[in-house]
Design an enzyme around this catalytic site. Structure first.
Site, PDB file in Angstrom:
ATOM      1  N   VAL A  89       0.835  -1.205   0.000  1.00  0.00           N
ATOM      2  CA  VAL A  89       0.000   0.000   0.000  1.00  0.00           C
ATOM      3  C   VAL A  89       0.875   1.262   0.000  1.00  0.00           C
ATOM      4  CG1 VAL A  89      -1.716   1.322   1.315  1.00  0.00           C
ATOM      5  CG2 VAL A  89      -1.920  -1.151   1.160  1.00  0.00           C
ATOM      6  N   CYS A 104     -10.569  -2.281   2.299  1.00  0.00           N
ATOM      7  CA  CYS A 104     -10.603  -2.153   0.828  1.00  0.00           C
ATOM      8  C   CYS A 104     -11.912  -2.655   0.212  1.00  0.00           C
ATOM      9  CB  CYS A 104      -9.408  -2.868   0.204  1.00  0.00           C
ATOM     10  SG  CYS A 104      -9.002  -4.443   0.968  1.00  0.00           S
ATOM     11  N   ARG A 118     -10.648 -15.377  -0.852  1.00  0.00           N
ATOM     12  CA  ARG A 118      -9.392 -14.989  -1.518  1.00  0.00           C
ATOM     13  C   ARG A 118      -9.229 -15.825  -2.783  1.00  0.00           C
ATOM     14  NH1 ARG A 118      -6.871 -10.577   0.153  1.00  0.00           N
ATOM     15  NH2 ARG A 118      -6.486 -11.299   2.268  1.00  0.00           N
ATOM     16  N   HIS A 159     -10.050  -6.347  -6.397  1.00  0.00           N
ATOM     17  CA  HIS A 159     -11.087  -7.124  -5.706  1.00  0.00           C
ATOM     18  C   HIS A 159     -12.378  -7.077  -6.534  1.00  0.00           C
ATOM     19  CE1 HIS A 159      -8.498  -7.432  -2.350  1.00  0.00           C
ATOM     20  NE2 HIS A 159      -9.079  -6.605  -1.494  1.00  0.00           N
ATOM     21  N   ASN A 183      -7.752  -2.753  -5.404  1.00  0.00           N
ATOM     22  CA  ASN A 183      -7.761  -2.707  -3.931  1.00  0.00           C
ATOM     23  C   ASN A 183      -6.618  -1.884  -3.356  1.00  0.00           C
ATOM     24  OD1 ASN A 183      -6.476  -5.175  -5.116  1.00  0.00           O
ATOM     25  ND2 ASN A 183      -5.625  -5.337  -3.059  1.00  0.00           N
TER      26      ASN A 183
HETATM   27  N1  LIG Z   1      -3.075  -4.402   0.786  1.00  0.00           N
HETATM   28  C1  LIG Z   1      -4.294  -3.853   0.807  1.00  0.00           C
HETATM   29  O1  LIG Z   1      -5.097  -3.963  -0.141  1.00  0.00           O
HETATM   30  C2  LIG Z   1      -4.727  -3.046   1.980  1.00  0.00           C
HETATM   31  C3  LIG Z   1      -5.848  -2.279   1.856  1.00  0.00           C
HETATM   32  C4  LIG Z   1      -6.260  -1.507   2.925  1.00  0.00           C
HETATM   33  C5  LIG Z   1      -5.529  -1.533   4.095  1.00  0.00           C
HETATM   34  N2  LIG Z   1      -4.422  -2.304   4.220  1.00  0.00           N
HETATM   35  C6  LIG Z   1      -3.703  -2.274   5.490  1.00  0.00           C
HETATM   36  O2  LIG Z   1      -2.505  -1.550   5.350  1.00  0.00           O
HETATM   37  C7  LIG Z   1      -1.499  -2.116   6.166  1.00  0.00           C
HETATM   38  C8  LIG Z   1      -0.261  -2.458   5.332  1.00  0.00           C
HETATM   39  O3  LIG Z   1      -0.635  -3.328   4.295  1.00  0.00           O
HETATM   40  P1  LIG Z   1       0.344  -3.754   3.116  1.00  0.00           P
HETATM   41  O4  LIG Z   1      -0.486  -4.622   2.251  1.00  0.00           O
HETATM   42  O5  LIG Z   1       1.031  -2.584   2.501  1.00  0.00           O
HETATM   43  O6  LIG Z   1       1.444  -4.635   3.929  1.00  0.00           O
HETATM   44  P2  LIG Z   1       2.949  -4.990   3.556  1.00  0.00           P
HETATM   45  O7  LIG Z   1       3.143  -5.018   2.083  1.00  0.00           O
HETATM   46  O8  LIG Z   1       3.264  -6.193   4.345  1.00  0.00           O
HETATM   47  O9  LIG Z   1       3.802  -3.742   4.137  1.00  0.00           O
HETATM   48  C9  LIG Z   1       3.906  -3.452   5.496  1.00  0.00           C
HETATM   49  C10 LIG Z   1       4.648  -2.151   5.703  1.00  0.00           C
HETATM   50  O10 LIG Z   1       4.671  -1.841   7.111  1.00  0.00           O
HETATM   51  C11 LIG Z   1       6.010  -1.648   7.550  1.00  0.00           C
HETATM   52  N3  LIG Z   1       6.188  -2.083   8.931  1.00  0.00           N
HETATM   53  C12 LIG Z   1       6.038  -3.338   9.437  1.00  0.00           C
HETATM   54  N4  LIG Z   1       6.309  -3.343  10.758  1.00  0.00           N
HETATM   55  C13 LIG Z   1       6.630  -2.072  11.087  1.00  0.00           C
HETATM   56  C14 LIG Z   1       7.021  -1.430  12.309  1.00  0.00           C
HETATM   57  N5  LIG Z   1       7.104  -2.105  13.444  1.00  0.00           N
HETATM   58  N6  LIG Z   1       7.261  -0.101  12.289  1.00  0.00           N
HETATM   59  C15 LIG Z   1       7.167   0.603  11.141  1.00  0.00           C
HETATM   60  N7  LIG Z   1       6.825   0.058   9.949  1.00  0.00           N
HETATM   61  C16 LIG Z   1       6.552  -1.263   9.931  1.00  0.00           C
HETATM   62  C17 LIG Z   1       6.831  -2.497   6.599  1.00  0.00           C
HETATM   63  O11 LIG Z   1       8.174  -2.062   6.634  1.00  0.00           O
HETATM   64  P3  LIG Z   1       9.412  -3.076   6.371  1.00  0.00           P
HETATM   65  O12 LIG Z   1       9.707  -2.998   4.900  1.00  0.00           O
HETATM   66  O13 LIG Z   1      10.494  -2.471   7.184  1.00  0.00           O
HETATM   67  O14 LIG Z   1       9.008  -4.437   6.829  1.00  0.00           O
HETATM   68  C18 LIG Z   1       6.116  -2.190   5.280  1.00  0.00           C
HETATM   69  O15 LIG Z   1       6.514  -0.922   4.811  1.00  0.00           O
HETATM   70  C19 LIG Z   1      -2.143  -3.315   6.858  1.00  0.00           C
HETATM   71  O16 LIG Z   1      -2.590  -2.925   8.130  1.00  0.00           O
HETATM   72  C20 LIG Z   1      -3.313  -3.650   5.972  1.00  0.00           C
HETATM   73  O17 LIG Z   1      -4.349  -4.236   6.691  1.00  0.00           O
HETATM   74  C21 LIG Z   1      -3.981  -3.055   3.178  1.00  0.00           C
END
Ligand SMILES: NC(=O)c1ccc[n+]([C@@H]2O[C@H](COP(=O)([O-])OP(=O)(O)OC[C@H]3O[C@@H](n4cnc5c(N)ncnc54)[C@H](OP(=O)(O)O)[C@@H]3O)[C@@H](O)[C@H]2O)c1
Length: 348
Positions: A17, A131, A244, A251, A325
Site C-alpha cells: 500500500v 478495501c 481470496r 477485488h 484494492n
Molecule cells: N493491501 C491492501 O489492499 C490493503 C488495503 C487496505 C488496508 N491495508 C492495510 O494496510 C497495512 C499495510 O498493508 P500492506 O499490504 O502494505 O502490507 P505490507 O506489504 O506487508 O507492508 C507493510 C509495511 O509496514 C512496515 N512495517 C512493518 N512493521 C513495522 C514497524 N514495526 N514499524 C514501522 N513500519 C513497519 C513495513 O516495513 P518493512 O519494509 O520495514 O518491513 C512495510 O513498509 C495493513 O494494516 C493492511 O491491513 C492493506
C-alpha cells in the site's frame, strides 16, 4: 485545492500500500514540501524515488512526526496504535489504513464520495475503511440516495495483494512451483498469524482474516460494521462472505441488494450509477462488457456491471463491483481524504 508546501509522512512506505501511496501523491501532484518515508528497522536506509529524487527510508519513531502536517499510515494495526497518537500529539493529522481505529466512535471512517462531511468532526485521526468495503459503498450510496436501501448480501473475490507484499510473492512462487512440478510449503495465506496455511495458486480460500466466535471472519465483520458506519445506517441489513482468489490486484464483489422504493428498474439503477462520482459503468451483455480485475488495475475508479433485477423479488437487484484494492481500496482513498482535508480547510 489550496496550495501549501506540506510535510507529509508515509508510514509503511516499503509495503504494497505504501508504495502505491507514494506513487499516488506524485501522480496527483499533492502539495508536498517535505516527504518523510518510514518503515521498520528492516527497511531503514532503503532508497525510494519520488519526483525524480531519492528519499531514504527511516525507521518509524515518535520523533519522526515532528513538523509533519499529514501522516498516511499503512504499517499494520499495532504500528498505528503505537504511533498514530504520537503523530497527533505532535500536530499531525493521521489518515490510517489499518483497522486499529475504524470502529472508534471518535474517529470518522471516510470514503469521500459517500461521507466527506464526517471529516469535519475529526480529532486528529481519520480511518480509511477496509478495501472491500470502500468499493462497495461507493456503488451503494447513489442507489441509497435515489431508491433507499434495506439489505445487502455480498460475496467477495479478493486479490492476494490485499494481504500485503509477501502474499504476492507467495502466489507467484507457488504458481511457478506447481507448473514445474516442484514442492512448496504455504506460509502466508490465508492469514500469516493463523495456525494453518493453504495453497493459493489455482485455488479459492473462503477465509480472509481470522474467524470470530459467530462463524464470520473478521474481514466479513469489517465489511458489515464499516458499511453501516460510513453510510450512517445502523439498521441496514448486511451479510458478507469473503473469499481470496489467485488474482494479484483487483477485488471483485457479487452484491445482492434490496431497495426501499417499489417498481424500480435495472435501467434506473444503471442511470443513477452512470452519473455517480467515482464510478465507471461497464454493463452491456450484448457486447460481453463487464468489469474484470485485470482491466481495473492501476485505475482509481470503482467499476460496476452485470446489473440485473432479481427474478423473484421486486426490490432485489444484483451487481458486480470491481476496483483496484491498492488504489481506491487503500492508497487513492487515503490521498483523496488528504485532498478533501485541504479542500475543506481542515489542515492547520
Ligand atoms: N493491501 C491492501 O489492499 C490493503 C488495503 C487496505 C488496508 N491495508 C492495510 O494496510 C497495512 C499495510 O498493508 P500492506 O499490504 O502494505 O502490507 P505490507 O506489504 O506487508 O507492508 C507493510 C509495511 O509496514 C512496515 N512495517 C512493518 N512493521 C513495522 C514497524 N514495526 N514499524 C514501522 N513500519 C513497519 C513495513 O516495513 P518493512 O519494509 O520495514 O518491513 C512495510 O513498509 C495493513 O494494516 C493492511 O491491513 C492493506
Amino acid at each position: 485545492m489550496e496550495q501549501k508546501n506540506l510535510h507529509v509522512a508515509v508510514v509503511g512506505a516499503t509495503g504494497a500500500v505504501g508504495q502505491q501511496m507514494i506513487q499516488t501523491l506524485e501522480k496527483r501532484n499533492f502539495p508536498i514540501g517535505t516527504l518523510t518515508l518510514l518503515s521498520s528497522e528492516r527497511s531503514a536506509g532503503k532508497k525510494v524515488m519520488f519526483k525524480g529524487q531519492e528519499i531514504e527510508v527511516q525507521a518509524a519513531k515518535p520523533e519522526s512526526f515532528e513538523t509533519v502536517d499529514i501522516a498516511l499510515f499503512s504499517a499494520g494495526g499495532a504500528v498505528s496504535k503505537a504511533l498514530a497518537p504520537e503523530a497527533v500529539k505532535r500536530g499531525a493529522i493521521v489518515v490510517d489504513n489499518t483497522s486499529a481505529f475504524r470502529m472508534d466512535e471518535n474517529v470518522p471512517l471516510v470514503v469521500p464520495e459517500v461521507n466527506e462531511e464526517d471529516l469535519k468532526w475529526h480529532n486528529g485521526i481519520i480511518a480509511n475503511p477496509n478495501c472491500s468495503t470502500i468499493q462497495m459503498v461507493v456503488a451503494l450510496e447513489p442507489i441509497r440516495q435515489a431508491f433507499g436501501l434495506k439489505k445487502v448480501i455480498v460475496s467477495t473475490y479478493q486479490a492476494v495483494s490485499g494481504a500485503g507484499a509477501q502474499a504476492i510473492t507467495e502466489l507467484k512462487s507457488q504458481a511457478k512451483a506447481i507448473l514445474e512440478g516442484a514442492s512448496f510449503t504455504p506460509e502466508i495465506l490465508p492469514v500469516k498469524s493463523d495456525r494453518k496455511h493453504y495453497q493459493m495458486a489455482f485455488n479459492a480460500i473462503p477465509q480472509i482474516d481470522k474467524f470470530q466466535d459467530n462463524g464470520f471472519t473478521f474481514e466479513e465483520i469489517k465489511m458489515i460494521n464499516e458499511t453501516k458506519k460510513i453510510m450512517h445506517m445502523p439498521e441496514l441489513e448486511v451479510a458478507a462472505t469473503c473469499v481470496r482468489i489467485p488474482v494479484i490486484t483487483g477485488h471483485s464483489e457479487s452484491v445482492y441488494i434490496e431497495v426501499e422504493k417499489d417498481a424500480v428498474s435495472a435501467e434506473e439503477i444503471k442511470h443513477v450509477l452512470k452519473e455517480a462520482p467515482g464510478i465507471v459503468l461497464q454493463d452491456d451483455p450484448s457486447e460481453q462488457l463487464y468489469p474484470m480485475p485485470a482491466d481495473c488495475e492501476g485505475k482509481s475508479e470503482v467499476f460496476v456491471g452485470r446489473i440485473r433485477k432479481d427474478l423473484d423479488r421486486d426490490h432485489g437487484f444484483h451487481l458486480w463491483i470491481v476496483s483496484d484494492n491498492l488504489l481506491k481500496g487503500a492508497a487513492w482513498n487515503s490521498v483523496q481524504i488528504a485532498e478533501s482535508l485541504l479542500k475543506l480547510g481542515l489542515v492547520k
